[in-house]
Design a protein around this motif. Structure first.
Motif, PDB file in Angstrom:
ATOM      1  N   GLY A 318     -13.719   7.156   5.198  1.00  0.00           N
ATOM      2  CA  GLY A 318     -14.761   6.510   5.983  1.00  0.00           C
ATOM      3  C   GLY A 318     -15.130   5.126   5.522  1.00  0.00           C
ATOM      4  N   ALA A 319     -14.574   4.657   4.388  1.00  0.00           N
ATOM      5  CA  ALA A 319     -14.905   3.320   3.874  1.00  0.00           C
ATOM      6  C   ALA A 319     -14.130   2.255   4.654  1.00  0.00           C
ATOM      7  CB  ALA A 319     -14.586   3.216   2.387  1.00  0.00           C
ATOM      8  N   PHE A 320     -14.722   1.076   4.752  1.00  0.00           N
ATOM      9  CA  PHE A 320     -14.073  -0.043   5.425  1.00  0.00           C
ATOM     10  C   PHE A 320     -13.027  -0.669   4.519  1.00  0.00           C
ATOM     11  CE2 PHE A 320     -17.869   0.026   8.116  1.00  0.00           C
ATOM     12  CZ  PHE A 320     -17.306  -0.193   9.367  1.00  0.00           C
ATOM     13  N   ILE A 321     -11.975  -1.196   5.141  1.00  0.00           N
ATOM     14  CA  ILE A 321     -10.980  -1.993   4.426  1.00  0.00           C
ATOM     15  C   ILE A 321     -11.504  -3.418   4.353  1.00  0.00           C
ATOM     16  CG2 ILE A 321      -8.616  -2.857   4.458  1.00  0.00           C
ATOM     17  CD1 ILE A 321      -7.875  -0.350   6.074  1.00  0.00           C
ATOM     18  N   GLY A 322     -11.576  -3.971   3.152  1.00  0.00           N
ATOM     19  CA  GLY A 322     -12.167  -5.291   2.987  1.00  0.00           C
ATOM     20  C   GLY A 322     -11.376  -6.384   3.676  1.00  0.00           C
ATOM     21  N   ALA A 323     -10.150  -6.647   3.223  1.00  0.00           N
ATOM     22  CA  ALA A 323      -9.318  -7.701   3.807  1.00  0.00           C
ATOM     23  C   ALA A 323      -7.951  -7.168   4.218  1.00  0.00           C
ATOM     24  CB  ALA A 323      -9.154  -8.855   2.823  1.00  0.00           C
ATOM     25  N   ALA A 324      -7.334  -6.368   3.343  1.00  0.00           N
ATOM     26  CA  ALA A 324      -6.023  -5.796   3.642  1.00  0.00           C
ATOM     27  C   ALA A 324      -5.806  -4.584   2.761  1.00  0.00           C
ATOM     28  CB  ALA A 324      -4.914  -6.832   3.428  1.00  0.00           C
ATOM     29  N   SER A 325      -4.787  -3.795   3.094  1.00  0.00           N
ATOM     30  CA  SER A 325      -4.499  -2.596   2.300  1.00  0.00           C
ATOM     31  C   SER A 325      -3.029  -2.244   2.423  1.00  0.00           C
ATOM     32  CB  SER A 325      -5.359  -1.413   2.752  1.00  0.00           C
ATOM     33  OG  SER A 325      -4.956  -0.960   4.032  1.00  0.00           O
ATOM     34  N   ILE A 326      -2.511  -1.552   1.384  1.00  0.00           N
ATOM     35  CA  ILE A 326      -1.166  -0.979   1.405  1.00  0.00           C
ATOM     36  C   ILE A 326      -1.284   0.506   1.096  1.00  0.00           C
ATOM     37  CG2 ILE A 326      -0.027  -3.133   0.782  1.00  0.00           C
ATOM     38  CD1 ILE A 326       0.100  -2.171  -2.083  1.00  0.00           C
ATOM     39  N   GLN A 327      -0.194   1.222   1.129  1.00  0.00           N
ATOM     40  CA  GLN A 327      -0.269   2.673   1.062  1.00  0.00           C
ATOM     41  C   GLN A 327      -0.710   3.210  -0.289  1.00  0.00           C
ATOM     42  OE1 GLN A 327       2.527   0.846   1.492  1.00  0.00           O
ATOM     43  NE2 GLN A 327       4.406   1.951   0.946  1.00  0.00           N
ATOM     44  N   ALA A 328      -0.365   2.542  -1.386  1.00  0.00           N
ATOM     45  CA  ALA A 328      -0.717   3.081  -2.710  1.00  0.00           C
ATOM     46  C   ALA A 328      -0.571   1.985  -3.751  1.00  0.00           C
ATOM     47  CB  ALA A 328       0.154   4.283  -3.057  1.00  0.00           C
ATOM     48  N   ASP A 329      -1.116   2.253  -4.936  1.00  0.00           N
ATOM     49  CA  ASP A 329      -0.940   1.312  -6.042  1.00  0.00           C
ATOM     50  C   ASP A 329       0.426   1.476  -6.703  1.00  0.00           C
ATOM     51  OD1 ASP A 329      -1.693   3.840  -6.869  1.00  0.00           O
ATOM     52  OD2 ASP A 329      -2.670   3.121  -8.695  1.00  0.00           O
ATOM     53  N   VAL A 330       0.997   2.678  -6.623  1.00  0.00           N
ATOM     54  CA  VAL A 330       2.344   2.934  -7.137  1.00  0.00           C
ATOM     55  C   VAL A 330       3.237   3.255  -5.946  1.00  0.00           C
ATOM     56  CG1 VAL A 330       3.781   4.373  -8.625  1.00  0.00           C
ATOM     57  CG2 VAL A 330       1.444   3.797  -9.330  1.00  0.00           C
ATOM     58  N   ILE A 331       4.197   2.389  -5.677  1.00  0.00           N
ATOM     59  CA  ILE A 331       5.078   2.508  -4.521  1.00  0.00           C
ATOM     60  C   ILE A 331       6.378   3.176  -4.969  1.00  0.00           C
ATOM     61  CG2 ILE A 331       6.281   1.270  -2.693  1.00  0.00           C
ATOM     62  CD1 ILE A 331       3.266   1.128  -2.488  1.00  0.00           C
ATOM     63  N   ARG A 332       6.729   4.269  -4.295  1.00  0.00           N
ATOM     64  CA  ARG A 332       7.992   4.950  -4.606  1.00  0.00           C
ATOM     65  C   ARG A 332       9.100   4.534  -3.640  1.00  0.00           C
ATOM     66  NH1 ARG A 332       7.863   7.496  -9.362  1.00  0.00           N
ATOM     67  NH2 ARG A 332       9.275   9.141  -8.608  1.00  0.00           N
ATOM     68  N   GLU A 333       8.725   4.200  -2.414  1.00  0.00           N
ATOM     69  CA  GLU A 333       9.697   3.832  -1.395  1.00  0.00           C
ATOM     70  C   GLU A 333       9.876   2.310  -1.377  1.00  0.00           C
ATOM     71  OE1 GLU A 333       5.581   4.500   0.046  1.00  0.00           O
ATOM     72  OE2 GLU A 333       7.117   5.839  -0.784  1.00  0.00           O
ATOM     73  N   PRO A 334      11.016   1.815  -0.905  1.00  0.00           N
ATOM     74  CA  PRO A 334      11.287   0.359  -0.954  1.00  0.00           C
ATOM     75  C   PRO A 334      10.673  -0.407   0.214  1.00  0.00           C
ATOM     76  CG  PRO A 334      13.208   1.491  -0.123  1.00  0.00           C
ATOM     77  CD  PRO A 334      12.209   2.564  -0.467  1.00  0.00           C
ATOM     78  N   TYR A 335       9.490  -0.062   0.627  1.00  0.00           N
ATOM     79  CA  TYR A 335       8.826  -0.788   1.715  1.00  0.00           C
ATOM     80  C   TYR A 335       7.315  -0.745   1.496  1.00  0.00           C
ATOM     81  CZ  TYR A 335       7.895   3.858   3.691  1.00  0.00           C
ATOM     82  OH  TYR A 335       7.476   5.147   3.873  1.00  0.00           O
ATOM     83  N   LEU A 336       6.600  -1.645   2.143  1.00  0.00           N
ATOM     84  CA  LEU A 336       5.142  -1.734   2.069  1.00  0.00           C
ATOM     85  C   LEU A 336       4.569  -1.594   3.477  1.00  0.00           C
ATOM     86  CD1 LEU A 336       4.741  -4.816  -0.318  1.00  0.00           C
ATOM     87  CD2 LEU A 336       4.482  -2.417  -0.925  1.00  0.00           C
ATOM     88  N   ARG A 337       3.657  -0.660   3.638  1.00  0.00           N
ATOM     89  CA  ARG A 337       2.943  -0.507   4.911  1.00  0.00           C
ATOM     90  C   ARG A 337       1.628  -1.271   4.794  1.00  0.00           C
ATOM     91  NH1 ARG A 337       3.061   4.519   5.108  1.00  0.00           N
ATOM     92  NH2 ARG A 337       0.960   4.939   4.282  1.00  0.00           N
ATOM     93  N   LEU A 338       1.575  -2.433   5.408  1.00  0.00           N
ATOM     94  CA  LEU A 338       0.469  -3.371   5.234  1.00  0.00           C
ATOM     95  C   LEU A 338      -0.432  -3.373   6.472  1.00  0.00           C
ATOM     96  CD1 LEU A 338      -0.964  -5.774   3.777  1.00  0.00           C
ATOM     97  CD2 LEU A 338       0.709  -7.273   4.899  1.00  0.00           C
TER      98      LEU A 338
END
Length: 453
Positions: A318-338
């Motif tokens: 329920g929290a707002f996203i401030g400016a931008a976000s990605i899926q996690a701080d530790v990425i296992r897959e070779p892509y970023l969902r932005l």
């Protein structure tokens, strides 16, 4: 002149006076009910205020500075402090009136009240001293009843104050969030100077017209009356209702005691307000901690700080996203969902750098909507700059999207960078104003890439 002003004589008929007397004697049960309901309502109000303020903070305060950023926070803290004081007032009335009911019931069982001469384990001297200090039970019941009525009246006077503050708050939001973005900067500066001058003249008039010599002159009397009428307008239609309570106190309490009580009340209220504002400021700006600093600790630079709200797996529900976000701080897959948030505050800049073209009048409404969507997508691809480590994405393929339970509007894309390093990486999002050489950074998001074995 005030000495010759007659007090209004009651015009109530005998039947109306009996009715008023009956209502007065039976008001205590209504006080208990109203105080209980009011306390319950006040407890629900902070959650509503929090949701409204969170929406305003995300949409209108994300990319603003100065008064436009501080004013909503100050008003929000003022309303919360008012709620705290109001809850305390109704709670005090509820407890005092409940105690009064108990004493009335006790007097009904023992009509003679306290019989000091029959108090056991006491000397006649002590009995006499207690009788002098405490007095009869029925007199104390009447004294407590008056105090309950006073506290209840003051509590509702504070309700009117809260309503006026809320209305002024809405008026201020209308000015800063709706009118200001549509007014040129030079015109807005002139408006602020004019408003500041009017406020200074208003306070100067209050000081001058409060002088005894000025109030006694014929012209001063007329100006003082006009100033009073102006202050009535500032009460947003509640002047008549609040005047019955305020003027009753003014005309029945010594001025010295009234001023002393007002000073104590204002000190307590502003003490609560300062504590509430400090708490709200620390909670909203969690990275700013002036009272809990460390010598070798800094959270002012995005690239050197882990902000949980920029990671989908760490952001509270329920929290707002401030400016931008990605899926996690530790990425296992070779892509970023932005996801890049689009708060309402960005409209001020985007309308300047990307004015809407004039569409052909021959287009249908559906065709015009489609053309507008395509044009909007093209414009935002030109304006948004995305960088992963040292590689920049030219015109990223951003699509319109809504994120989270709040359904935040924004743009979403999936990046497949070929320069991800095992370990620490950095994503940067900026807004390129065509009128500037350098892009304005929106957010920097550090993350770690740990590929699947």
């Amino acid at each position: 002149m005030s000495d010759n002003t007659p007090s209004p004589v009651s015009q109530l008929t005998p039947d109306e006076q009996d009715k008023l007397r009956e209502l007065t004697t039976q008001s205590w049960n209504l006080e208990l009910a109203i105080s209980g309901v009011a306390m319950f309502a006040i407890l629900q109000l902070p959650d509503l205020l929090e949701s409204v303020f969170s929406y305003l903070r995300y949409n209108y305060m994300t990319h603003t500075t100065g008064a436009a950023m501080m004013f909503p926070s100050l008003a929000y803290s003022l309303i919360r402090a008012t709620c705290h004081v109001l809850f305390a007032a109704f709670l005090a009335n509820f407890v005092m009136r409940a105690f009064w009911v108990g004493l009335v019931g006790l007097l009904a069982v023992f009509p003679s009240g306290i019989r000091y001469d029959r108090i056991p384990f006491s000397t006649p001297y002590a009995q006499q001293r207690m009788a002098d200090e405490l007095g009869p039970l029925d007199r104390y019941i009447l004294w407590l009843d008056k105090r309950c009525n006073i506290v209840f009246a003051l509590a509702f006077q504070f309700v009117f104050f809260l309503v006026v503050v809320a209305l002024l708050y809405l008026l201020g939001l209308l000015i800063y969030l709706v009118i200001q973005p549509n007014v040129p900067a030079n015109v807005w500066l002139g408006v602020k100077i004019a408003l500041g001058a009017l406020v200074a003249v208003f306070y100067l008039a209050i000081i001058l017209l409060s002088q005894k010599k000025v109030k006694e002159s014929p012209r001063g009397i007329r100006l003082h009356y006009r100033l009073a009428k102006l202050m009535q307008l500032m009460m947003m239609g509640l002047y008549r209702h609040t005047s019955y309570v305020t003027n009753t106190f003014y005309s029945n309490i010594r001025s010295g005691k009234l001023v002393q009580s007002a000073v104590i009340f204002m000190l307590v209220f502003f003490g609560v307000f300062i504590l509430e504002y400090t708490n709200d400021f620390s909670r909203v700006n969690g990275r700013i901690s002036p009272f809990n600093s460390r010598h070798l600790y800094s959270d002012r630079v995005d690239s050197l700080y882990i902000e949980p709200t920029v990671y989908d797996n760490q952001r509270p529900e329920g929290a707002f996203i401030g400016a931008a976000s990605i899926q996690a701080d530790v990425i296992r897959e070779p892509y970023l969902r932005l996801f890049i948030a689009y708060p309402k505050a960005l409209d001020t800049l985007l309308k300047q750098v990307a004015p809407e073209p004039a569409w052909s009048d021959t287009l249908s409404r559906q065709a015009r909507r489609q053309q507008y969507a395509i044009w909007s997508s093209q414009q935002i691809r030109k304006l948004i700059r995305i960088t992963v480590n040292d590689s920049a994405y030219a015109q990223p393929n951003l699509l319109f999207a809504k994120a989270g339970t709040q359904e935040q509007r924004g743009w979403q894309t999936v990046l497949v960078p070929g320069n991800l390093k095992t370990g620490h990486n950095l994503l940067r999002v900026a807004l390129q104003d065509p009128r500037k050489k350098e892009a304005d950074p929106l957010v920097s998001i550090p993350f770690w890439y740990v590929p699947e074995p």
